[in-house]
Design an enzyme around this catalytic site. Structure first.
Site, mmCIF file in Angstrom:
data_model
loop_
_atom_site.group_PDB
_atom_site.id
_atom_site.type_symbol
_atom_site.label_atom_id
_atom_site.label_comp_id
_atom_site.label_asym_id
_atom_site.label_seq_id
_atom_site.Cartn_x
_atom_site.Cartn_y
_atom_site.Cartn_z
ATOM 1 N N HIS A 1 27.787 -21.423 -15.284
ATOM 2 C CA HIS A 1 26.885 -20.298 -15.547
ATOM 3 C C HIS A 1 27.541 -18.971 -15.167
ATOM 4 O O HIS A 1 27.460 -18.551 -14.010
ATOM 5 C CB HIS A 1 25.598 -20.470 -14.742
ATOM 6 C CG HIS A 1 24.878 -21.749 -15.053
ATOM 7 N ND1 HIS A 1 25.280 -22.974 -14.558
ATOM 8 C CD2 HIS A 1 23.783 -21.993 -15.810
ATOM 9 C CE1 HIS A 1 24.468 -23.916 -15.015
ATOM 10 N NE2 HIS A 1 23.544 -23.350 -15.765
ATOM 11 N N HIS B 1 23.826 -17.002 -20.014
ATOM 12 C CA HIS B 1 23.288 -17.762 -18.882
ATOM 13 C C HIS B 1 24.147 -18.957 -18.467
ATOM 14 O O HIS B 1 24.573 -19.029 -17.319
ATOM 15 C CB HIS B 1 21.868 -18.246 -19.200
ATOM 16 C CG HIS B 1 21.401 -19.337 -18.296
ATOM 17 N ND1 HIS B 1 20.850 -19.083 -17.063
ATOM 18 C CD2 HIS B 1 21.452 -20.698 -18.402
ATOM 19 C CE1 HIS B 1 20.557 -20.233 -16.471
ATOM 20 N NE2 HIS B 1 20.905 -21.222 -17.266
ATOM 21 N N GLU C 1 1.299 -27.749 -0.064
ATOM 22 C CA GLU C 1 2.188 -28.858 0.324
ATOM 23 C C GLU C 1 3.645 -28.562 -0.033
ATOM 24 O O GLU C 1 4.563 -28.868 0.727
ATOM 25 C CB GLU C 1 1.752 -30.164 -0.358
ATOM 26 C CG GLU C 1 0.371 -30.662 0.027
ATOM 27 C CD GLU C 1 -0.744 -29.996 -0.779
ATOM 28 O OE1 GLU C 1 -0.435 -29.189 -1.688
ATOM 29 O OE2 GLU C 1 -1.916 -30.282 -0.502
ATOM 30 N N HIS D 1 -7.418 -39.972 -4.699
ATOM 31 C CA HIS D 1 -6.832 -39.784 -3.372
ATOM 32 C C HIS D 1 -6.124 -41.030 -2.842
ATOM 33 O O HIS D 1 -5.561 -40.993 -1.758
ATOM 34 C CB HIS D 1 -7.918 -39.363 -2.374
ATOM 35 C CG HIS D 1 -8.322 -37.930 -2.519
ATOM 36 N ND1 HIS D 1 -8.647 -37.374 -3.725
ATOM 37 C CD2 HIS D 1 -8.439 -36.935 -1.596
ATOM 38 C CE1 HIS D 1 -8.957 -36.101 -3.553
ATOM 39 N NE2 HIS D 1 -8.831 -35.801 -2.273
HETATM 40 C C1 LIG Z 1 12.781 -26.531 -11.259
HETATM 41 C C2 LIG Z 1 13.807 -26.233 -12.301
HETATM 42 N N1 LIG Z 1 13.444 -26.248 -13.589
HETATM 43 C C3 LIG Z 1 14.349 -25.996 -14.557
HETATM 44 C C4 LIG Z 1 15.650 -25.750 -14.244
HETATM 45 C C5 LIG Z 1 16.699 -25.542 -15.342
HETATM 46 N N2 LIG Z 1 17.068 -24.116 -15.335
HETATM 47 C C6 LIG Z 1 18.189 -23.674 -14.747
HETATM 48 S S1 LIG Z 1 18.292 -22.021 -14.738
HETATM 49 C C7 LIG Z 1 16.830 -21.859 -15.579
HETATM 50 C C8 LIG Z 1 16.250 -20.523 -15.900
HETATM 51 C C9 LIG Z 1 17.249 -19.459 -16.072
HETATM 52 O O1 LIG Z 1 16.654 -18.218 -15.953
HETATM 53 P P1 LIG Z 1 16.802 -17.364 -14.638
HETATM 54 O O2 LIG Z 1 16.224 -18.110 -13.521
HETATM 55 O O3 LIG Z 1 16.232 -16.042 -14.921
HETATM 56 O O4 LIG Z 1 18.347 -17.284 -14.419
HETATM 57 P P2 LIG Z 1 19.391 -16.379 -15.217
HETATM 58 O O5 LIG Z 1 19.486 -16.955 -16.603
HETATM 59 O O6 LIG Z 1 18.845 -15.011 -15.226
HETATM 60 O O7 LIG Z 1 20.636 -16.533 -14.459
HETATM 61 C C10 LIG Z 1 16.301 -23.099 -15.856
HETATM 62 C C11 LIG Z 1 15.040 -23.322 -16.607
HETATM 63 C C12 LIG Z 1 15.986 -25.747 -12.879
HETATM 64 N N3 LIG Z 1 17.222 -25.524 -12.465
HETATM 65 N N4 LIG Z 1 15.045 -25.958 -11.939
#
Ligand SMILES: Cc1ncc(C[n+]2csc(CCOP(=O)(O)OP(=O)(O)O)c2C)c(N)n1
Ligand SMILES: [Mg+2]
Length: 705
Positions: free
Chosen positions: A72, A302, A451, A513
């Site tokens: 990334h 990204h 939680e 529950h």
């Molecule tokens: C709980 C979770 N859901 C999904 C993902 C997969 N995932 C990685 S980064 C991301 C989103 C990217 O957007 P952002 O957080 O704004 O990061 P940027 O692209 O700006 O670096 C997702 C959905 C993850 N890592 N964790």
């Protein structure tokens, strides 16, 4: 020059024409020592400035992702200015010792941006993070795995990747800092910084985390939001219209919005945040993939390598003419100086530690090492003797409370708390005062109905050091915090969850529950120890094991309903330590059947044994307080415990999954095959036929056959 930001930008540096362009092609990629080759002589013609230093992060990150053909680049390139300000001007950080206890914590909650952290560790001079490691990004055995992993890479404070978790951990770190400060004074005196992405703030856990932090007034928690308006699917406007500044303010935070590429604005905002009595959000408007000519500002930046052409364009637009993995010496030297900024803090801290009163210092050091007090073992035995003499009929959740009452004074580092189920979880004891806003001397945390936030924060407390934190809820709601439990297991940290109401035995609250698949699901988690004690003595043994389990998170699954004692002989040995043991041998000869059971079903198994004995069928009972520990025993030990009886029966008011490891496919399982129902608990046991009679009948049938 390519427009890389929607906002007017500062000058990126000198005009390109004045930059010497390397004549040789880069052999750089294959040369781990490149940072120190003569290519370093290709120096900028002025003292390194902020841009040069931030661009070093950008270039190393894009080169590493490119070489790995995966990763990334967008976040490190977009947040490079924030990281540069933090690590060169703000953080109490010494690259020579990244585990120094009073360092400022930096949590990269957006773990996908791991290259940001790895490049900074390299640039600041953390000894193990070499250029070769950057070149091995995402390769087996490297110090640069896809997402940051705690204990794997020095300088990584917590494992992140599942979005939102790091933010939750940071709340715990910031709380632990205040609590240790309240107990030991200014020897503990640091900030906790978080870099959180849009995704971190979209996740539900972020709401739990920030509302706890705002309520507890954790003023030393500072969150920098990489506010780039982009996530994987495209612009965040596809799915989000939250005003984060207003949301944080509503949760009792200070919150501001700034230009995340303006180093002066970043520094100003951080200084202001440091002075605030509230936790602070700094929403830093950034451009993802800053510098990449066509991908900057888009989701394309990204999570994939930029490609040769885009990288060449980025080198031009960033004014970074150096070869891959090459940081000119003056820029590297400036970073290395920044990496030493904390050395004087560390030295002063060490001197202050030495000057502490000896007894207090030893206690502080013991707490940081995570060693139990010397008196712990004896305190357990004293209490165990008392229990053997009492043999009361008691719910294991109540037995647990009495144990906590007795151990709380001996183990001051034990923190308890609950996600708003204190009277049901029985986690509060007289010796523990409440933690509250600005009041950090207590030992009990009311987490509210949160939680997930609780479990993530507890992980953060353990990661910080100084405490053994425990949380509590109903076992069914481990589903609400499972991602944090999983990370605790993955990191191998010492946290304990007291999860009560562990089966249909909770009765009238009904199937919503009543856990049925949870025991199996939690046992399936590597390195998670799930304890399900059968009576007060086993509850004590399981607490002892949980308190001693330094590198495994533990769950204590406890009953709502009363249970008779299954043991009333004092044994100094912890019989639960091997996960299973014979609690009743076969009366009158060789056992025809062995009945295995955990928790509340052990007394049912014992009842069945008595019924069978009346008919001349000898049966033995094996209690299994921790299936995971049992399965870790060597083959001989497992065989010894399992025994030779031809009939094997397991009894547990839950699904069968997992028990075949003991009883085999041919074994008989008495338990649940579907969801429970709402009724008094005895009616439910009868209805689902989890009774001594049903167990005896099953054994009888197999004896005949
Ligand atoms: C709980 C979770 N859901 C999904 C993902 C997969 N995932 C990685 S980064 C991301 C989103 C990217 O957007 P952002 O957080 O704004 O990061 P940027 O692209 O700006 O670096 C997702 C959905 C993850 N890592 N964790
Ligand atoms: Mg984003």
């Amino acid at each position: 020059m390519t427009q890389v930001s929607s906002k007017p930008r500062r000058d990126l540096g000198r005009p390109l024409s004045s930059v010497p362009i390397p004549s040789e092609a880069a052999a750089a990629e294959n040369n781990p020592n490149l940072a120190w080759t003569k290519k370093q002589m290709l120096v900028p013609d002025k003292r390194p400035n902020h841009d040069d230093m931030a661009n070093a992060i950008r270039a190393l990150a894009m080169d590493s992702v490119e070489k790995a053909k995966s990763g990334h680049p967008g976040l490190p390139m977009g947040a490079a200015d924030i990281a540069t300000v933090l690590f060169t001007k703000v953080l109490k950080y010494d690259a020579a010792d990244v585990t120094w206890p009073d360092r400022d914590r930096f949590v990269l909650s957006a773990g996908h941006g791991s290259m940001l952290l790895y490049t900074v560790l390299y640039l600041t001079g953390e000894p193990s993070m070499t250029i070769a490691e950057l070149q091995r990004f995402r390769q087996l055995g490297s110090l640069t795995p896809g997402h940051p992993e705690y204990r794997h890479t020095p300088g990584v404070e917590t494992t992140t990747g599942p979005l939102g978790q790091g933010l939750g951990n940071a709340v715990g770190m910031a709380l632990a800092e205040r609590m240790l400060d309240a107990e030991f004074g200014s020897i503990v005196d640091h900030y906790t910084y978080v870099l959180a992405s849009d995704g971190d703030l979209m996740e539900g856990i972020s709401q739990e985390a920030i509302s706890i932090a705002g309520h507890l007034r954790l003023g030393r928690l500072i969150v920098l939001h990489d506010d780039n308006h982009v996530s994987i699917d495209g612009p965040t406007s596809l799915a989000d219209s939250v005003d984060q500044v207003k949301r944080f303010q509503a949760c009792n935070w200070d919150a501001v919005r700034i230009d995340g590429h303006d180093p002066a604005a970043i520094l100003r905002a951080i200084r202001r945040a440091q002075r605030s009595p509230k936790p602070s959000l700094i929403a830093c408007r950034t451009t993802i993939g800053f510098g990449a000519p066509t991908r900057a500002g888009t989701a394309k930046a990204h999570g994939e390598p930029l490609g040769a052409e885009e990288i060449a364009g980025a080198r031009r637009s960033l004014n970074w003419p150096y070869e891959p993995f090459t940081v000119p010496e003056p820029i590297l030297a400036a970073w290395r100086r920044a990496g030493k900024r904390g050395a004087r803090h560390r030295k002063a801290w060490k001197a202050a530690l030495t000057a502490m009163h000896q007894e207090k210092r030893e206690e502080f050091e013991r707490r940081l090492r995570g060693d139990l007090p010397a008196a712990f073992g004896e305190a357990v035995l004293t209490y165990k003797r008392k229990l053997a003499a009492e043999s009361s009929v008691i719910a294991t959740r109540k037995a647990s409370q009495a144990i906590l009452e007795s151990l709380a004074k001996t183990v001051p580092e034990l923190l308890t708390g609950s996600a708003d189920l204190t009277p049901s979880n029985n986690t509060k004891v007289g010796a523990t005062a409440d933690i509250g806003p600005g009041a950090y001397t207590g030992r009990y945390i009311h987490w509210g109905v949160r939680e997930h936030g609780m479990a993530a924060a507890i992980n953060g407390i353990a990661l910080h050091g100084g405490f053994i934190p425990s949380g509590a809820s109903f076992l069914i709601f481990t589903d609400y915090c499972r991602p944090a439990l999983r990370l605790a297991a993955l990191m191998g940290i010492h946290v304990i969850q007291v999860m009560t109401h562990d089966s249909i035995g909770l009765g009238e609250d009904g199937p919503t529950h009543q856990p049925v698949e949870h025991l199996a699901a939690l046992r399936a988690m590597p390195n998670m120890l799930l304890f399900r004690p059968a009576d007060q003595t086993e509850t004590l043994e399981c607490w002892q094991l949980a308190l001693e389990a330094k590198a495994s998170p533990c769950i204590l699954a406890l009953t709502r309903q009363n249970l008779p004692p299954v043991r009333n002989q004092f044994t100094p040995e912890n019989l639960s330590a091997k996960g299973a043991y014979e609690v009743a041998s076969a009366d009158g000869g060789r056992a025809k059947a062995t009945i295995f059971a955990s928790g509340s079903e052990v007394s049912i198994a014992l009842g069945a044994r008595s019924l069978l004995a009346q008919e001349g069928i000898a049966a033995r009972v094996v209690s299994v307080p921790c299936l995971g520990l049992f399965l870790k025993q060597d083959r001989a030990k497992r065989h010894e415990i399992i025994g030779e009886a031809p009939i094997r029966i397991a009894v547990e008011a839950a699904v069968r999954q997992g028990w075949d490891a003991i009883i085999g496919e041919e074994g008989i399982f008495i338990g649940m095959t579907g969801f429970g129902a709402s009724a008094p608990f005895k009616d439910l046991y009868n209805h689902f036929e989890i009774t001594p009679e049903a167990v005896a009948e099953a054994a009888r049938k197999h004896c005949g056959s």
